[in-house]
Design an enzyme around this catalytic site. Sequence first.
Site, PDB file in Angstrom:
ATOM      1  N   ASP A 155     -16.070  -9.765  96.739  1.00  0.00           N
ATOM      2  CA  ASP A 155     -16.496  -8.478  96.181  1.00  0.00           C
ATOM      3  C   ASP A 155     -15.325  -7.743  95.525  1.00  0.00           C
ATOM      4  OD1 ASP A 155     -17.861  -6.164  95.664  1.00  0.00           O
ATOM      5  OD2 ASP A 155     -18.546  -5.834  97.722  1.00  0.00           O
ATOM      6  N   ASP A 213     -25.634  -1.776  93.481  1.00  0.00           N
ATOM      7  CA  ASP A 213     -26.319  -2.055  94.745  1.00  0.00           C
ATOM      8  C   ASP A 213     -27.793  -1.657  94.745  1.00  0.00           C
ATOM      9  OD1 ASP A 213     -23.771  -2.717  95.413  1.00  0.00           O
ATOM     10  OD2 ASP A 213     -23.668  -1.485  97.214  1.00  0.00           O
TER      11      ASP A 213
END
Length: 388
Positions: A155, A213
């Site tokens: 990430d 997200d």
Amino acid sequence: MKAFRTVRFVGICVLGVLIAALGGISSPQQAPQVAQTPPMGWNSWNHFACKVNDEVVRAQAEAMASSGMKAAGYTYINIDDCWQGKRDAQGRIQPNEKFPNMKALADYVHSKGLKLGIYSSPGPKTCAGYEGSLGHEQQDAQTYAEWGVDYLKYDYCSFRGDLEAQKAAYKKMHNALEKTGRPIVLSLCQYGMDRVWSWGASVGGNLWRTTGDITDNYDRMTLIGFGQNGLERFAGPGHWNDPDMLEVGNGKMNHDEYLTHMSLWCLLAAPLLAGNDLSKMTPETIAILTNAEVLAVDQDRAGKQGYRVWQEGPLEVWMKPLADGSKAVGLFNRGESGASVTVEFSAIGVRGSATVRDLWAKKDLGKFERSFTANVPTHGVVMVRVRE
Ligand code: GLA
């Protein structure tokens, strides 16, 4: 004539040796190819965020094995952010106090016939502020391999650098994982910046997030899911677009909205990482996550991502071509009241009549000429398979 036969004989021998040599290259020595269909599993983030620990992960593995999810094809148990402790004097990453023994946890997950995933960042810190892998890439890859990790979500978070630096950082981890000799899926997470779909595979990514997200919210889920149109040519076996993890079962969407979520993700050939608490699932949630005919659309071996074939206001029809020549079709209603939605067969490359099967209802609906129409509830979907 004899000379010709000799030449032919020699030719066949050379060909045989070549085929044998090529066969040798692709057999035992080569690392098995991962993610030939979109990865299926569970990830801790959507439900547990930083409350994840050893006990939670074991409970998820147990539930995946006993709930029917494993039988339906789910395999990966993925720990997201917040597992990391400090590095020791040699720089080796240690899990924090919530994960007393990562190797033992991996062994437990493997004992259930499942695989373990973990999470890090190419930057110095993860998104939640834990240790990232910058400057420790090979060492971390080696540690993961020794623990028995099978999947890494990498990430972006605190990474800083231009596009070339970003690509190099992802490639570095890919090479490091490869060097361990253990097959480990590499999931790139950088929220779809810099058209990652156009270069994610070239740096060794098996999947890459295409968006920011997801949340357990119909507007957010549909913004992401329906926004994937046009990316289909970048997906295929071994390298997938990732519109983020599932929210099915987390409680903030209604049944029709979760059916829309699951149908759309399967039509998109998206990775299917359940993001709910598997140890507390209603029969309704299990039914959405494990419908074999819907999952078969996602996992179809042709690996083609579906796309929109028709839209009129809030009504949309999406189609995914399947390996056997049939088509999976989603008739979606994003509007605020029930509506009838029609798929014209000409729009999905079907000439004349075709049989239609409802995949959620698991029911043959019969033979239809030129088109098929269904009543679709608000925020709902009718998902069918159309065969000529
Ligand atoms: C980012 C990612 C999420 C999750 C969190 C963890 O926001 O996009 O999927 O991994 O970080 O901190």
